[in-house]
Structure formats: structure tokens, C-alpha cells
Design an enzyme around this catalytic site. Sequence first.
Site: not given
Length: 367
Positions: A28, A102, A183, A230, A319
Amino acid sequence: MSTSSKLLEPFKLGPITLPNRLVMAPLTRNRAVPPSMVPGPLAAEYYGQRASAGLLVTEASQVSQQGQGYQDTPGIYSRAQVEGWRKITDRVHERGGRIFIQIWHVGRVSHTSLQPNNGAPVAPSAVRAKGKTFVNNAFTDISEPRALELSEIPGIIDDFKRAAANALAAGFDGVEIHGANGYLLDQFAKDGANKRSDAYGGSIENRSRLMLEVAKAVATEAGTDRTGIRISPVTPANDVSDSNPQALFDHIVDGLSALKLVYLHVVEGATGGPRDFAPFDYASLRKRFAGAYIANNGYDFALADKVLREGAADLIAFGKPFISNPDLVERLKKGAALNEWDKATFYGGDAKGYTDYPSLQTAEAAQ
């Protein structure tokens, strides 16, 4: 590290041949353009710079306005967003890359200022998460959520399915479902957040239902060989937990494998934290899943190479190293030092800390 590293070997992922086994993890960056939430003008360059990765997975992109949880994150539910993403996929493909998007719904990890008509964020149950979201250029307490009505759940599934169709229209090579990090899908799965007593709550089978239904809908739309997911079995991110994560995720992965998804992307340990945060047998997931296994969290090149050689994973997702090293693959090949990342520029802003990290080529030219 030498060019004999297992990380540099090609891998067949469904219909796509990846030139190496490095995956750029979803990251993000909060640089979409409000109020349309179209990917920003620098995003094509950002992803294009990193096209040498075996596979790029984009930052999480909401499937609806309701699915947004942070300021300036891109969507994949409007025509303008599709057109914005098309510029990015075109750039990546021009540079020989492969890119999945994603797709997510944040559920309760949101703020009323981001929701339609300033409503409450939605969740499996009206259980507020202890944590922060990012709005108005500041970290802010997450808002009190409301429980989704049973009648609303088919609409959530349809939003994911529509996002998958939009992703293909935008030129993506595939779709990754965000079922991790506390989430919405993860909230439904874990009993710390899910207190429902209907078909989506209570037993492991019921709590797994939404994640598996979304996976089936997306795979039907995008194709099983272009759909990944994921998960994060034990991460404490966004205040989620489960009383029996091993049994829960063994069951979920059995269901995902039956759907023949192309890959399972697993956050091992605490997201961005210790890999040994809580006991968990990741090898069990690897054995249960018929497709490719992508391992993520806290890997350096040496550990990644070891895990690949042992057959414990097929691909490794990195990442932060990809944030600061657009040519991470080239640096691995040459054994070159890595640029350090600037944490202050991770979320929001402009080119600084986004597209201005030097490649080896530009660094050498400047000397």
C-alpha cells in the site's frame, strides 16, 4: 549471491512462465488520486521500474467504495479506475513484466469519512478493532463497525467478482484475493472478530464460507489459473486472532485447493514482524495446496534460496526491498548492495521514495 541461486530459476505459474522466483509483494502506497481513487500518474513508472520481478502483485485495490479503509488507495470498481490501471499494465508488459492485481475489502478497518454517506464500516460482527487507519494525512482510530446483514453478503461476493472482470479488462495477467491481515475475509474466518450465529459464523466451516465463496466467484470470472489468494494464519495485524488457527487454515486451504487456484500466498508469522510470532505448521498448508506456494515475511536472499531448495515454497515474495530497489533482481544477480528504504515516504506523497530510488545503472552513471 551467485547466479546459481534458486531464486533466479524460471517457474511456470498457470499459463505464465516467470523468469525468476521473486514476487513483488502487494504494498500500500496511498498515492491514488481523490476523489476518483484512480491510480496516480506516477504509478505506471513505479510498477514499470520493477517489471523484472518474476511477478508483480499490486497494492491492494478496493472492490467498492465501501471496501476502502485508508486514504488514497486505488479502486477497481469504476471505468476510470480500469482505464487508469490499463496504463500501468501496458507499461509493465512493454517492459516484459507480468502483473496481478490484489483486490480487497477492508471490512471494519476503516473510517466513517471514507464510507458511502459517512456510514459505519461493515464487519462480520459489531466488534471494533483496536488499531489505526490513515485518513486526512494522519493515523486515526478505526471507526465503530456494524454487522453485515445476511442479505448483504451476496452483494459483497458480487463486488469481488466484478472487480475480477474489471481487472481482466484493465489488462492484468491475474488476480490475487486479499484474505489476510485482518481485513474482511480474514475477519469472517477468525473467531476473535466473527461472533455471528448464522451460516457465516460459529463453526470453522461457517466462518470459512465467505472466503471460499469469494474465491470461487473470482476464479469463475478470471479463471482458476489466473486466480491466487493471500492469507495470514497467525498475524495480529488489525487486531484479529483465532482460537485454533491451524484447524481453521487447514480447512480453508483444503477448500482453496479444491477450487484449483493457481497460487497460495502465505504471510508466515506476524506481518512485518517476527516469523515465529506464534506456533503454526506452514508445511501443512504447503502439502494441502495443489497449486504454487508463495512464502512471504522476513525473507532475505539466503533464507529464500534455502527454502526454495528444500521445496518448502515455489516462490518468495519480497516487500520493502522492492520499494527501495526497482532492480532488485539485477542486484541479486550481481551480489550488489541494496538501497535502504525511507519509511517516512511509504504512505502518500509524490515521487520521493516512490520512483526516485536509483537503479545500479543510474547509480553507476552518476559516479
